[in-house]
Design a protein around this motif. Structure first.
Motif, PDB file in Angstrom:
ATOM      1  N   ARG A 274       6.136  12.643  -9.480  1.00 34.60           N
ATOM      2  CA  ARG A 274       5.206  12.572  -8.344  1.00 34.60           C
ATOM      3  C   ARG A 274       4.322  11.331  -8.460  1.00 34.60           C
ATOM      4  N   TYR A 275       3.861  11.042  -9.652  1.00 34.98           N
ATOM      5  CA  TYR A 275       3.015   9.869  -9.876  1.00 34.98           C
ATOM      6  C   TYR A 275       3.756   8.586  -9.472  1.00 34.98           C
ATOM      7  N   ASN A 276       5.057   8.570  -9.723  1.00 28.95           N
ATOM      8  CA  ASN A 276       5.867   7.397  -9.387  1.00 28.95           C
ATOM      9  C   ASN A 276       6.409   7.441  -7.969  1.00 28.95           C
TER      10      ASN A 276
ATOM     11  N   ALA B 168       2.167   8.032 -26.396  1.00 26.45           N
ATOM     12  CA  ALA B 168       2.304   9.285 -25.657  1.00 26.45           C
ATOM     13  C   ALA B 168       2.711   8.978 -24.221  1.00 26.45           C
ATOM     14  N   TYR B 169       3.522   9.862 -23.673  1.00 28.32           N
ATOM     15  CA  TYR B 169       4.045   9.697 -22.323  1.00 28.32           C
ATOM     16  C   TYR B 169       3.989  11.031 -21.590  1.00 28.32           C
ATOM     17  N   ILE B 170       3.744  10.965 -20.290  1.00 27.65           N
ATOM     18  CA  ILE B 170       3.938  12.133 -19.433  1.00 27.65           C
ATOM     19  C   ILE B 170       5.307  11.951 -18.796  1.00 27.65           C
ATOM     20  N   TYR B 171       6.087  13.017 -18.804  1.00 31.02           N
ATOM     21  CA  TYR B 171       7.403  12.979 -18.174  1.00 31.02           C
ATOM     22  C   TYR B 171       7.543  14.213 -17.276  1.00 31.02           C
ATOM     23  N   GLY B 172       8.693  14.388 -16.681  1.00 35.34           N
ATOM     24  CA  GLY B 172       8.923  15.569 -15.847  1.00 35.34           C
ATOM     25  C   GLY B 172       8.381  15.397 -14.438  1.00 35.34           C
TER      26      GLY B 172
ATOM     27  N   LYS C 178       0.849  -1.181   0.000  1.00 42.17           N
ATOM     28  CA  LYS C 178       0.000   0.000   0.000  1.00 42.17           C
ATOM     29  C   LYS C 178       0.889   1.237   0.000  1.00 42.17           C
ATOM     30  N   VAL C 179       0.792   2.043  -1.033  1.00 42.61           N
ATOM     31  CA  VAL C 179       1.614   3.240  -1.128  1.00 42.61           C
ATOM     32  C   VAL C 179       0.708   4.449  -1.181  1.00 42.61           C
ATOM     33  N   THR C 180       0.921   5.386  -0.256  1.00 41.97           N
ATOM     34  CA  THR C 180       0.165   6.626  -0.293  1.00 41.97           C
ATOM     35  C   THR C 180       0.695   7.459  -1.448  1.00 41.97           C
ATOM     36  N   PRO C 181      -0.169   7.931  -2.323  1.00 42.11           N
ATOM     37  CA  PRO C 181       0.315   8.663  -3.484  1.00 42.11           C
ATOM     38  C   PRO C 181       0.834  10.048  -3.108  1.00 42.11           C
ATOM     39  N   SER C 182       2.048  10.390  -3.596  1.00 44.25           N
ATOM     40  CA  SER C 182       2.567  11.720  -3.318  1.00 44.25           C
ATOM     41  C   SER C 182       1.818  12.771  -4.135  1.00 44.25           C
TER      42      SER C 182
ATOM     43  N   GLU D 138      15.836   8.871 -18.899  1.00 39.53           N
ATOM     44  CA  GLU D 138      16.461   8.590 -17.612  1.00 39.53           C
ATOM     45  C   GLU D 138      15.548   8.892 -16.429  1.00 39.53           C
ATOM     46  N   ARG D 139      14.516   9.656 -16.631  1.00 39.65           N
ATOM     47  CA  ARG D 139      13.605  10.067 -15.563  1.00 39.65           C
ATOM     48  C   ARG D 139      12.302   9.262 -15.649  1.00 39.65           C
ATOM     49  N   PRO D 140      11.452   9.358 -14.644  1.00 38.58           N
ATOM     50  CA  PRO D 140      10.184   8.622 -14.696  1.00 38.58           C
ATOM     51  C   PRO D 140       9.333   9.019 -15.907  1.00 38.58           C
ATOM     52  N   LEU D 141       8.744   8.011 -16.503  1.00 39.56           N
ATOM     53  CA  LEU D 141       7.825   8.180 -17.636  1.00 39.56           C
ATOM     54  C   LEU D 141       6.527   7.468 -17.288  1.00 39.56           C
ATOM     55  N   VAL D 142       5.421   8.059 -17.686  1.00 34.96           N
ATOM     56  CA  VAL D 142       4.121   7.418 -17.509  1.00 34.96           C
ATOM     57  C   VAL D 142       3.490   7.324 -18.882  1.00 34.96           C
ATOM     58  N   GLN D 143       3.367   6.090 -19.389  1.00 38.64           N
ATOM     59  CA  GLN D 143       2.772   5.909 -20.707  1.00 38.64           C
ATOM     60  C   GLN D 143       1.259   6.063 -20.606  1.00 38.64           C
ATOM     61  N   LEU D 144       0.704   6.779 -21.575  1.00 35.63           N
ATOM     62  CA  LEU D 144      -0.744   6.971 -21.630  1.00 35.63           C
ATOM     63  C   LEU D 144      -1.377   5.828 -22.393  1.00 35.63           C
ATOM     64  N   ASN D 145      -2.490   5.341 -21.890  1.00 35.67           N
ATOM     65  CA  ASN D 145      -3.227   4.270 -22.546  1.00 35.67           C
ATOM     66  C   ASN D 145      -4.128   4.904 -23.603  1.00 35.67           C
ATOM     67  N   LEU D 146      -3.748   4.763 -24.860  1.00 33.02           N
ATOM     68  CA  LEU D 146      -4.507   5.365 -25.946  1.00 33.02           C
ATOM     69  C   LEU D 146      -5.564   4.418 -26.505  1.00 33.02           C
ATOM     70  N   ASP D 147      -5.758   3.285 -25.845  1.00 37.08           N
ATOM     71  CA  ASP D 147      -6.759   2.304 -26.264  1.00 37.08           C
ATOM     72  C   ASP D 147      -8.133   2.817 -25.868  1.00 37.08           C
ATOM     73  N   GLN D 148      -9.012   2.964 -26.829  1.00 33.53           N
ATOM     74  CA  GLN D 148     -10.356   3.501 -26.584  1.00 33.53           C
ATOM     75  C   GLN D 148     -11.259   2.548 -25.800  1.00 33.53           C
ATOM     76  N   GLU D 149     -10.887   1.299 -25.694  1.00 30.97           N
ATOM     77  CA  GLU D 149     -11.756   0.299 -25.091  1.00 30.97           C
ATOM     78  C   GLU D 149     -12.183   0.657 -23.671  1.00 30.97           C
ATOM     79  N   THR D 150     -11.276   1.238 -22.862  1.00 30.42           N
ATOM     80  CA  THR D 150     -11.590   1.483 -21.459  1.00 30.42           C
ATOM     81  C   THR D 150     -12.116   2.893 -21.219  1.00 30.42           C
ATOM     82  N   ARG D 151     -12.407   3.652 -22.257  1.00 27.50           N
ATOM     83  CA  ARG D 151     -12.923   5.001 -22.070  1.00 27.50           C
ATOM     84  C   ARG D 151     -14.276   5.143 -22.680  1.00 27.50           C
TER      85      ARG D 151
END
Length: 196
Positions: free
Chosen positions: A119-121, A110-114, A2-6, A183-196
């Motif tokens: 913080r997400y990680n 697509a990825y979120i970085y920075g 269990k990790v509390t999200p920063s 080299e830094r944290p990356l969060v890949q975006l799920n571009l699959d329409q199935e779950t939206r």
């Protein structure tokens, strides 16, 4: 574990933040438990526990349709709007950017970085002032800029988009920007329409 999200330490877990973002930021949509588990990348049991807590707390509504349990945001309460706004500025970048980018022709990945990705990680630090997005593909530059501006308004912060070709992303390179991003944290975006 269990990790509390920063990202929003008031929440119990990152899963809870992702679940709330998906449901509160898409209030018109009902999701099955299976769709929610897949979208959040956790087990069916973990989603059922979170949904049960949030239904009892009056944040979500659920109903049965055959063997399926369908879940959606409960929008007719005084907490919906402020909670939705808070979730949008913290966990909102993933579902809102994924929705928008999945509709734009020419986007392969697509990825979120920075700082937001950090913080997400779980890296501690102040709330991110902006959202940095790397788009792999060849979408129209003007459409991509307009999309970033529109999502930025919803997130109450600037969205900076950097576009690169699939060849550049796949190649090993000494480009300082790409080296830094990888080299830094990356969060890949799920571009699959199935779950939206």
């Amino acid at each position: 574990m269990k990790v509390t999200p920063s990202m929003l330490p008031l929440l119990r877990s990152r899963t809870q933040g992702e679940l709330l973002a998906l449901l509160l930021l898409h209030p018109e949509r009902e999701y099955s438990i299976t769709e929610l588990a897949e979208a959040c990348g956790v087990t069916h049991t973990a989603i059922v526990r979170e949904v049960d807590r949030l239904v009892v707390g009056g944040i979500l509504d659920d109903r049965r349709m055959g063997r399926n349990r369908l879940v959606k945001a409960r929008t007719n309460t005084p907490v919906y709007r402020p909670l939705s706004d808070l979730i949008a500025v913290t966990f909102g970048p993933m579902p809102l950017l994924a929705d928008a980018l999945s509709q734009l022709a020419g986007v392969n990945q697509a990825y979120i970085y920075g700082s937001w990705a950090a913080r997400y990680n779980g890296e501690p630090g102040p709330p991110p002032g902006d959202i940095d997005v790397l788009v792999v593909g060849s979408p129209d530059a003007d459409a991509l800029f307009d999309l970033a501006e529109q999502v930025g308004r919803r997130l109450s912060r600037e969205v900076n988009v950097h576009r690169i070709s699939p060849e550049s992303w796949a190649a090993s390179t000494t480009d300082p920007f790409l080296t830094s991003v990888r080299e830094r944290p990356l969060v890949q975006l799920n571009l699959d329409q199935e779950t939206r």
